[in-house]
Motif scaffolding. Structure first.
Motif, mmCIF file in Angstrom:
data_model
loop_
_atom_site.group_PDB
_atom_site.id
_atom_site.type_symbol
_atom_site.label_atom_id
_atom_site.label_comp_id
_atom_site.label_asym_id
_atom_site.label_seq_id
_atom_site.Cartn_x
_atom_site.Cartn_y
_atom_site.Cartn_z
ATOM 1 N N LEU A 1 0.820 -1.199 0.000
ATOM 2 C CA LEU A 1 0.000 0.000 0.000
ATOM 3 C C LEU A 1 0.861 1.259 0.000
ATOM 4 O O LEU A 1 1.958 1.261 0.561
ATOM 5 C CB LEU A 1 -0.893 0.033 1.252
ATOM 6 C CG LEU A 1 -1.907 -1.091 1.408
ATOM 7 C CD1 LEU A 1 -2.658 -0.927 2.727
ATOM 8 C CD2 LEU A 1 -2.881 -1.116 0.238
ATOM 9 N N PRO A 2 0.351 2.342 -0.572
ATOM 10 C CA PRO A 2 1.054 3.630 -0.469
ATOM 11 C C PRO A 2 0.885 4.195 0.945
ATOM 12 O O PRO A 2 0.016 3.752 1.701
ATOM 13 C CB PRO A 2 0.339 4.494 -1.506
ATOM 14 C CG PRO A 2 -1.031 3.915 -1.606
ATOM 15 C CD PRO A 2 -0.860 2.432 -1.398
ATOM 16 N N MET A 3 1.687 5.174 1.297
ATOM 17 C CA MET A 3 1.658 5.733 2.636
ATOM 18 C C MET A 3 0.288 6.329 2.985
ATOM 19 O O MET A 3 -0.195 6.173 4.114
ATOM 20 C CB MET A 3 2.737 6.810 2.782
ATOM 21 C CG MET A 3 2.797 7.426 4.172
ATOM 22 S SD MET A 3 3.186 6.216 5.484
ATOM 23 C CE MET A 3 4.966 6.035 5.214
ATOM 24 N N SER A 4 -0.340 7.008 2.040
ATOM 25 C CA SER A 4 -1.631 7.654 2.318
ATOM 26 C C SER A 4 -2.684 6.650 2.778
ATOM 27 O O SER A 4 -3.432 6.905 3.725
ATOM 28 C CB SER A 4 -2.127 8.395 1.073
ATOM 29 O OG SER A 4 -2.297 7.499 -0.016
ATOM 30 N N ASN B 1 -10.082 4.542 -2.247
ATOM 31 C CA ASN B 1 -9.112 5.292 -1.447
ATOM 32 C C ASN B 1 -7.797 5.498 -2.186
ATOM 33 O O ASN B 1 -6.728 5.578 -1.577
ATOM 34 C CB ASN B 1 -8.898 4.595 -0.100
ATOM 35 C CG ASN B 1 -10.073 4.800 0.838
ATOM 36 O OD1 ASN B 1 -10.190 5.823 1.482
ATOM 37 N ND2 ASN B 1 -10.965 3.812 0.898
ATOM 38 N N ASN B 2 -7.919 5.557 -3.512
ATOM 39 C CA ASN B 2 -6.819 5.986 -4.390
ATOM 40 C C ASN B 2 -5.688 4.981 -4.564
ATOM 41 O O ASN B 2 -4.567 5.365 -4.905
ATOM 42 C CB ASN B 2 -6.242 7.327 -3.905
ATOM 43 C CG ASN B 2 -7.271 8.440 -3.933
ATOM 44 O OD1 ASN B 2 -8.045 8.549 -4.879
ATOM 45 N ND2 ASN B 2 -7.291 9.255 -2.881
ATOM 46 N N LYS C 1 -4.406 5.782 6.546
ATOM 47 C CA LYS C 1 -5.858 5.926 6.632
ATOM 48 C C LYS C 1 -6.544 4.713 7.253
ATOM 49 O O LYS C 1 -7.605 4.844 7.872
ATOM 50 C CB LYS C 1 -6.444 6.183 5.238
ATOM 51 C CG LYS C 1 -7.930 6.464 5.252
ATOM 52 C CD LYS C 1 -8.419 6.943 3.914
ATOM 53 C CE LYS C 1 -9.900 7.335 3.991
ATOM 54 N NZ LYS C 1 -10.401 7.870 2.707
ATOM 55 N N ILE C 2 -5.978 3.542 7.102
ATOM 56 C CA ILE C 2 -6.609 2.326 7.615
ATOM 57 C C ILE C 2 -6.791 2.426 9.133
ATOM 58 O O ILE C 2 -5.834 2.628 9.877
ATOM 59 C CB ILE C 2 -5.765 1.085 7.274
ATOM 60 C CG1 ILE C 2 -5.788 0.826 5.778
ATOM 61 C CG2 ILE C 2 -6.300 -0.157 8.013
ATOM 62 C CD1 ILE C 2 -4.856 -0.283 5.330
ATOM 63 N N LEU D 1 2.099 -2.199 4.907
ATOM 64 C CA LEU D 1 2.042 -0.769 5.168
ATOM 65 C C LEU D 1 3.371 -0.125 4.787
ATOM 66 O O LEU D 1 4.443 -0.662 5.080
ATOM 67 C CB LEU D 1 1.743 -0.515 6.650
ATOM 68 C CG LEU D 1 0.470 -1.181 7.190
ATOM 69 C CD1 LEU D 1 0.375 -1.013 8.696
ATOM 70 C CD2 LEU D 1 -0.771 -0.620 6.510
ATOM 71 N N GLU D 2 3.316 1.022 4.162
ATOM 72 C CA GLU D 2 4.528 1.698 3.701
ATOM 73 C C GLU D 2 5.340 2.231 4.881
ATOM 74 O O GLU D 2 4.800 2.601 5.922
ATOM 75 C CB GLU D 2 4.156 2.842 2.761
ATOM 76 C CG GLU D 2 5.347 3.555 2.146
ATOM 77 C CD GLU D 2 6.290 2.613 1.432
ATOM 78 O OE1 GLU D 2 7.350 2.318 2.022
ATOM 79 O OE2 GLU D 2 5.979 2.158 0.319
#
Length: 271
Positions: free
Chosen positions: A121-124, A148-149, A128-129, A233-234
């Protein structure tokens, strides 16, 4: 108790909290959690303590003093503290889907280690999770991730819940069946037979090196990349260096060329 889940961590307590929430919501509950902590501060202990009543068996927190990157060392110590004959290795930045432990148990087989993967996943999205997103499994929903992009790509198929499709993809994926520190399981006796993780190695392929020695020792590997899924997770990797990668690759090349099984600086130091 069915197996021991060994989770490595270092000063990423928010990520670890999300990971432990994932394990607290597994369909299979009869396992122990061992945190292999490479020198985190007290914030990590507070997170672990907050989850103690969420599991059938007490969480073991194996800690060592912070003296640089010593992942192999803390993993060897954690292995010896495990109380089962089957071990599942993962990282404190990988949230398991609800059936993660069950899939490893379903696919375990004498003479094999299981090779799983992850969806990165990207950091954003990593930030958010929420814990609720983990409880209700939103974060494993392809549609939720896209909303969520998260970019649409074929890699999203790793999150499939179609059992037949997952089995097919495990068979045809070109990805090698390697020993992956974020998602691999095996019998403890097989780890002990090759003297555990190689403490001569820093960051960069240390898990693959162990898997290569297991293969040299007669084990085979089984692909479960599409069956046992976790989301990664990033995070930053300040401990990575070109020098370490070069040294580690030299060790791996030597071991493969000479069919090395046991290394000198391994788990036997603590027996």
């Amino acid at each position: 108790m069915e197996l021991s889940v060994i989770i490595t961590t270092y000063n990423k307590e928010i990520w670890l909290q999300k990971v432990l929430e994932g394990y607290a919501n597994q369909s299979e509950q009869n396992f122990e959690v061992i945190i292999a902590d490479d020198g985190s501060n007290s914030n990590t202990k507070h997170i672990i303590d907050s989850f103690q009543n969420r599991f059938i068996h007490p969480i073991q927190h194996i800690w060592q003093e912070d003296n640089g990157f010593q992942k192999c060392k803390i993993l060897n110590k954690a292995i010896l503290k495990s109380t089962t004959d089957y071990l599942l290795f993962t990282d404190g930045d990988c949230i398991p889907r609800f059936d993660f432990v069950a899939q490893h148990l379903k696919n375990k087989e004498k003479g094999y280690f299981l090779s799983g993967g992850y969806f990165k996943l990207p950091m954003s999205v990593s930030e958010k999770i929420s814990l609720n997103d983990i409880k209700n499994q939103n974060c494993f929903s392809i549609s939720w991730l896209i909303k969520n992009n998260v970019s649409k790509s074929f890699k999203l198929t790793k999150l499939t819940r179609n059992i037949l499709f997952a089995k097919l993809m495990n068979c045809i994926t070109p990805t090698k069946k390697t020993f992956n520190g974020h998602n691999t399981s095996c019998y403890k006796e097989d780890i002990l037979a090759v003297n555990g993780f190689n403490e001569e190695m820093q960051y960069g392929g240390l898990d693959r090196e162990l898997g290569e020695r297991l293969l040299n020792n007669g084990l085979k590997s089984k692909q479960i990349r599409y069956s046992a899924i976790c989301i990664h997770l990033e995070h930053e990797r300040i401990y990575a260096s070109i020098e370490n990668w070069k040294k580690n690759n030299e060790i791996r090349n030597y071991n493969q060329k000479h069919k090395i099984t046991k290394i000198e600086k391994g788990i036997s130091q603590y027996l």
